[in-house]
Design a protein around this motif. Structure first.
Motif, PDB file in Angstrom:
ATOM      1  N   GLY A   1       3.724  -1.338  -0.356  1.00 22.92           N
ATOM      2  CA  GLY A   1       3.312  -2.795  -1.259  1.00 22.92           C
ATOM      3  C   GLY A   1       3.835  -2.881  -2.577  1.00 22.92           C
ATOM      4  N   GLN A   2       4.153  -1.802  -3.094  1.00 21.86           N
ATOM      5  CA  GLN A   2       4.579  -1.702  -4.565  1.00 21.86           C
ATOM      6  C   GLN A   2       6.220  -1.899  -4.217  1.00 21.86           C
ATOM      7  N   TYR A   3       7.035  -1.242  -3.266  1.00 25.92           N
ATOM      8  CA  TYR A   3       8.345  -1.396  -2.987  1.00 25.92           C
ATOM      9  C   TYR A   3       8.354  -2.941  -2.822  1.00 25.92           C
ATOM     10  N   GLU A   4       7.789  -3.609  -1.948  1.00 22.75           N
ATOM     11  CA  GLU A   4       7.798  -5.054  -1.570  1.00 22.75           C
ATOM     12  C   GLU A   4       7.602  -5.933  -2.663  1.00 22.75           C
ATOM     13  N   ARG A   5       6.703  -5.539  -3.703  1.00 19.94           N
ATOM     14  CA  ARG A   5       6.653  -6.520  -4.844  1.00 19.94           C
ATOM     15  C   ARG A   5       7.477  -6.342  -6.041  1.00 19.94           C
ATOM     16  N   GLY A   6       8.413  -5.222  -5.734  1.00 19.10           N
ATOM     17  CA  GLY A   6       9.358  -4.862  -6.856  1.00 19.10           C
ATOM     18  C   GLY A   6       8.777  -4.132  -7.840  1.00 19.10           C
ATOM     19  N   GLU A   7       7.567  -3.426  -7.679  1.00 19.56           N
ATOM     20  CA  GLU A   7       6.867  -2.865  -8.898  1.00 19.56           C
ATOM     21  C   GLU A   7       7.482  -1.543  -8.978  1.00 19.56           C
ATOM     22  N   LYS A   8       7.963  -0.775  -7.893  1.00 20.91           N
ATOM     23  CA  LYS A   8       8.347   0.514  -7.977  1.00 20.91           C
ATOM     24  C   LYS A   8       9.764   0.625  -7.089  1.00 20.91           C
TER      25      LYS A   8
END
Length: 70
Positions: free
Chosen positions: A35-42
């Motif tokens: 999820g973090q990868y897909e949201r660009g958070e990480k």
């Protein structure tokens, strides 16, 4: 990679109609990380990028946005 990777990861996952949890389990990652990868958070390190590219059978360069075609 900042813009392309999240979009391409989500697009590939959704094409296979799979949940973040299922993808994470198959690639040795948690659903929260996906999820973090897909949201660009990480941003992922090399090992997760390779694992995801291998799973989806796409070149790493496509996944990170350096190649626009499969």
């Amino acid at each position: 990679m900042k813009q392309e990777f999240p979009q391409r990861l989500q697009k590939l996952r959704e094409r296979r109609r799979m949940s973040r949890k299922a993808l994470g389990e198959l690639c040795g990652l948690s659903k929260n990380i996906i999820g973090q990868y897909e949201r660009g958070e990480k941003e992922p390190t090399l090992a997760p990028i390779v694992a995801l590219a291998d799973y989806f059978e796409v070149p790493v360069d496509y996944l990170i946005g350096r190649q626009n075609y499969l």
